[in-house]
Design a protein around this motif. Structure first.
Motif, PDB file in Angstrom:
ATOM      1  N   GLY A  14      -6.404  -1.485  -0.451  1.00 52.82           N
ATOM      2  CA  GLY A  14      -5.796  -0.569  -1.422  1.00 52.82           C
ATOM      3  C   GLY A  14      -4.317  -0.813  -1.649  1.00 52.82           C
ATOM      4  O   GLY A  14      -3.665  -0.047  -2.353  1.00 52.82           O
ATOM      5  N   ILE A  15      -3.772  -1.868  -1.070  1.00 52.34           N
ATOM      6  CA  ILE A  15      -2.328  -2.130  -1.151  1.00 52.34           C
ATOM      7  C   ILE A  15      -2.044  -3.178  -2.215  1.00 52.34           C
ATOM      8  O   ILE A  15      -2.647  -4.255  -2.218  1.00 52.34           O
ATOM      9  N   ARG A  16      -1.109  -2.856  -3.109  1.00 51.45           N
ATOM     10  CA  ARG A  16      -0.695  -3.817  -4.145  1.00 51.45           C
ATOM     11  C   ARG A  16       0.391  -4.747  -3.602  1.00 51.45           C
ATOM     12  O   ARG A  16       0.253  -5.957  -3.638  1.00 51.45           O
ATOM     13  N   LYS A  17       1.465  -4.156  -3.104  1.00 52.82           N
ATOM     14  CA  LYS A  17       2.562  -4.959  -2.524  1.00 52.82           C
ATOM     15  C   LYS A  17       3.340  -4.068  -1.574  1.00 52.82           C
ATOM     16  O   LYS A  17       3.777  -2.981  -1.944  1.00 52.82           O
ATOM     17  N   LEU A  18       3.514  -4.533  -0.346  1.00 61.16           N
ATOM     18  CA  LEU A  18       4.174  -3.707   0.651  1.00 61.16           C
ATOM     19  C   LEU A  18       4.844  -4.589   1.698  1.00 61.16           C
ATOM     20  O   LEU A  18       4.249  -5.551   2.190  1.00 61.16           O
ATOM     21  N   ASP A  19       6.098  -4.254   2.006  1.00 52.13           N
ATOM     22  CA  ASP A  19       6.838  -4.927   3.079  1.00 52.13           C
ATOM     23  C   ASP A  19       7.123  -3.914   4.173  1.00 52.13           C
ATOM     24  O   ASP A  19       7.589  -2.802   3.897  1.00 52.13           O
ATOM     25  N   ILE A  20       6.863  -4.314   5.399  1.00 52.05           N
ATOM     26  CA  ILE A  20       7.085  -3.430   6.542  1.00 52.05           C
ATOM     27  C   ILE A  20       7.868  -4.193   7.613  1.00 52.05           C
ATOM     28  O   ILE A  20       7.502  -5.320   7.967  1.00 52.05           O
ATOM     29  N   LYS A  21       8.920  -3.575   8.119  1.00 53.46           N
ATOM     30  CA  LYS A  21       9.677  -4.149   9.227  1.00 53.46           C
ATOM     31  C   LYS A  21       9.296  -3.396  10.503  1.00 53.46           C
ATOM     32  O   LYS A  21       9.676  -2.245  10.685  1.00 53.46           O
TER      33      LYS A  21
END
Length: 816
Positions: A14-21
């Motif tokens: 369900g994720i289009r674009k995601l950045d996680i630190k």
């Protein structure tokens, strides 16, 4: 083993674009159901293993990573879906990246391409158990011992142990069945030989007496000793061997067949009655039969539960816990049904052997009918024999036995009505034949005896082989189980000690004398726990669902500690403590921090309070936590990120997309208002559904911070602390004077500036609104750490603080 520094996810689930630190630290992702939290777990799991757990296993026949791993809008373009992780290997003291595309899950791009790094990634790919969801917890708690043993051994990488045990047990069962068949065949061959010899007891002396009587008639040497290679018709060829038909023997065979037909119903009655009794149990309790048929389906359903909607029938339950309890109860019912099935099939097997014995008698009669060219008796015997042979497969299945109920009730053998008459006619035919001369009688007697002795010897040899095979298989199975259980006892002793320690910690002050017992035996793993020192019981017997959740997580952690030891550096926990009460959640944080300080946990939860508790307990920080406030198919998760939201709004305004910017601002204000109302203890009108409008929460938050700042100023005055007094008054003044606060106060009186009208604003009109609310929210944040202010403790607070303690407004006045 591995820790995650950062993750980049595009078009996965369900994720289009995601950045996680993640910064190698424990990380929390919170948000309501359906906001995309599990998609983060899916993406990380996919990057590391090439698999997505919820798309594999029981009940996922029509699902695949290639087709259902990409976002729904990219289903036809799996090459657009990928995950890229930046990771650190503590043992190697090296960083690396891995990029895995849904279109080629088995071909990850790894940088650098060092052999030790590739080997480390291969190692983590072999450990899909690093991911735990609540349906995995049920594999340990709400399952029968056999299934639990399989699941635990899978986690501990002991699959081969269970598989070998199962293979040895299956081999022994097959050989035991073969032995029973061989025993029945040898008994039948013995009876056939004894009947021909017309002896009262099957003893060597009587056999030799009957044989030597005929040999004397033929003036052949008597046989003094019956050995393994002795021929009863020895030297008969020289004396002129005759046809095998022997009138007296044939009559005895037909008499035996008539007796077997007359007594058939009684001979199989004990087993037929046992089958009927068990069938009656099935009919009196239809749920047993349903459970028997649905057992595999129920196990699949437990694995697939991910909410209150049943994955098997789409029926919606009050909540997920009710559904899980319902399925677990059905699984227990299916255990009872399985025992009933075993009893039915055992009785069916016994009756099948009785059927085979009856067919042996028919075979003897058939040979006589053929020899006498008696078409009527030949046809009748052949028809009944075929009918009995067709009965045997039905005796080997529950459905087959259900179909035989009427026949078993009226007479399982179903002797044809005219069979006694037809058989009597054949007897008459044989009796009408002239008596054989003494010489001919002796010749046919010996030749027939030799043929039947050969059959008996062959049956004995087969029985001996079957007995040796069965005994050897039993010895091998017992020896393996003995060694296996000794080893597993030692292993499970360590696991149960850790499990007990972990569970006592999360229930500190409640079940401080809690103990547990894991008992392996013959492919099973019994699991019992202490209930307030009243004894050991199955986990689901008396403990609540919340306690069962806690047990499942504790057992998982104990197993992972045993499996990986110091290499247990990463775990993905997907909403696994949803039923644990808030008091125990603090202790759960303590468990993870104290017993697994070197493990990075990625935790998802739909409970915002639980997310806050993880922060307040120090398990995560504001920088190692992410909040989703919603999800749309077009955008994916709607992320609450203080820095990024303003960038997103600015980007929308730059493209003159005011409605989009207005929607982003409103969602962020709704999130911030709920968060601050909870942090500061703002007063608002209670709603049982928890659905508060922005206009209901944000004004009360403004009032609450003004009250707290005013009180902090008065308290500082009582202590004579001018600096703190000025800081409190400055924050209160800033809050009152900022344009955002003025805007909020006008919502009730001026509909033109209400947030519902923002989408109709022009760009120039809306930009000041954005600036005003950004300034307003800044009043509720620390300038240094940028975290939201909160009161401590809850209820009657002593201070208003931030995470770095730069803001620390004292609310406790000096005693007079």
């Amino acid at each position: 083993m591995i820790k995650i520094i950062a993750a980049h996810i595009e078009e996965v689930r369900g994720i289009r674009k995601l950045d996680i630190k993640l910064d190698q630290a424990t990380f929390a992702v919170s948000g309501p159901n359906g906001s995309g939290k599990s998609g983060v777990i899916d993406a990380i799991e996919f990057a590391l293993t090439g698999q997505i757990g919820r798309l594999t296993g029981p009940g996922t026949k029509d699902l695949s990573v290639n087709e259902h791993g990409p976002h729904v809008d990219k289903a036809r373009f799996p090459e657009a879906a990928f995950v890229k992780l930046e990771v650190y290997f503590p043992a190697l003291k090296k960083t690396a990246t891995i990029k895995r595309k849904v279109s080629s899950p088995k071909k990850p791009e790894i940088t650098p391409k060092d052999s030790d790094i590739k080997a480390a990634f291969d190692d983590i790919a072999a450990h899909p158990e690093i991911t735990l969801s609540r349906r995995e917890i049920l594999r340990f708690i709400l399952v029968e011992p056999t299934k639990r043993s399989e699941e635990v051994q899978t986690i501990l990488k002991l699959d081969d142990i269970g598989q070998t045990r199962s293979a040895l047990n299956a081999a022994h069962n097959r050989l035991q069945t073969a032995l029973k068949t061989a025993e029945a065949q040898s008994a039948s061959s013995r009876d056939t030989l004894a009947r021909h010899l017309n002896i009262a007891e099957f003893k060597y002396e009587e056999i030799l007496t009957a044989v030597n009587l005929r040999r004397t008639t033929l003036k052949l040497p008597v046989i003094s000793k019956l050995e393994a290679d002795t021929r009863l018709d020895e030297r008969l060829v020289e004396a002129g061997r005759a046809a095998e038909f022997n009138k007296h023997s044939a009559l005895r065979d037909l008499a035996a067949l008539a007796d077997a037909a007359a007594k058939a119903a009684d001979a199989g009655k004990p087993w037929a009655d046992a089958i009927l009794a068990n069938l009656s149990r099935l009919e009196s309790d239809p749920s047993l039969l349903q459970a028997l048929h649905h057992r595999a389906l129920i196990e699949q359903g437990l694995d697939l539960v991910d909410g209150p909607l049943c994955p098997l029938c789409d029926h919606e339950w009050p909540d997920k816990e009710h559904l899980l309890t319902h399925l677990a109860t059905k699984l227990v019912k299916s255990e009872e049904a399985t025992k009933l099935q075993a009893a039915l099939l055992a009785a069916g097997s016994d009756l099948a052997r009785e059927t085979a014995r009856l067919r042996e008698a028919l075979v003897s009669g058939y040979r006589i009918a053929v020899a006498q060219n008696d078409a009527a008796s030949k046809s009748a015997i052949e028809a009944w024999g075929k009918e009995l042979e067709g009965l045997r497969p039905a005796l080997g299945t529950v459905d087959g036995l259900l179909g035989l109920k009427l026949r078993l009730s009226s007479g399982w053998a179903a002797v044809p009505e005219d069979f006694p008459k037809v058989l009597a006619s054949l007897v008459g035919t044989v009796e009408a034949k002239p008596d054989q001369t003494a010489t001919l009688d002796a010749q046919t007697f010996l030749s027939t005896a030799q043929l039947r002795l050969e059959d008996y010897r062959a049956a004995l040899r087969q029985r001996q082989r079957a007995e040796i095979a069965s005994t050897t298989a039993k010895a091998a199975y017992d020896a393996y189980c003995k060694v296996m259980e000794a080893e597993l006892d030692a292993l499970y002793q360590d696991v149960q000690e850790d499990f007990g320690t972990f569970y006592r910690l999360i229930n500190e002050g409640d079940e401080e004398k809690f103990t547990a017992k894991l008992t392996p035996s013959a492919g099973k793993l019994d699991f019992s726990v202490n209930f307030y020192e009243r004894g050991l019981f199955p986990p689901a017997a008396f403990h609540s669902e919340g306690h069962q959740d806690g047990m499942g997580v504790c057992l998982y952690l104990a197993l992972m500690k045993r499996l990986l030891g110091g290499n247990f550096t990463l775990a993905l926990l997907d909403d696994v403590v949803m039923s644990v009460d808030s008091g125990h959640r603090y202790q759960f944080c303590k468990l993870l921090k104290t017993h697994f300080p070197n493990t990075q946990f990625v935790i998802t939860t739909h409970d915002r309070l639980w997310a806050e508790q993880m922060r307040s307990a120090g398990l995560v920080t504001t920088k190692t936590a992410l909040s989703f406030h919603g999800w749309t198919v077009e955008t994916g998760p709607l992320v609450e990120s203080n820095a990024e939201v303003w960038d997103d709004i600015a980007a929308s305004l730059a493209k003159n997309k005011v409605p989009e910017a207005a929607a982003n601002l409103r969602r962020h204000l709704e999130y911030a208002a709920r968060r601050l109302a909870d942090n500061l203890g703002a007063s608002t009108i209670f709603k049982s559904d928890g659905n508060y409008e922005l206009g209901e929460l944000l004004p009360s938050v403004l009032v609450r911070l003004r009250e707290l700042c005013g009180k902090a100023a008065d308290v500082a005055q009582s202590w004579g602390n001018t600096t703190e007094k000025d800081a409190a008054l400055d924050r209160k003044k800033l809050l009152s004077s900022c344009n955002g606060a003025v805007n909020v106060e006008q919502w009730a009186v001026n509909k033109a500036v209400h947030y519902n009208e923002w989408a109709n604003f022009g760009r120039k009109d809306f930009e000041p609104v954005v600036a005003a609310f950004r300034e307003l929210l800044g009043c509720f944040q620390c300038e240094k750490c940028e975290t939201w202010l909160y009161t401590m403790p809850r209820g009657t607070p002593d201070a208003v603080r931030c995470s770095c303690n730069s803001v620390n407004l004292n609310l406790k006045p000096k005693s007079k």
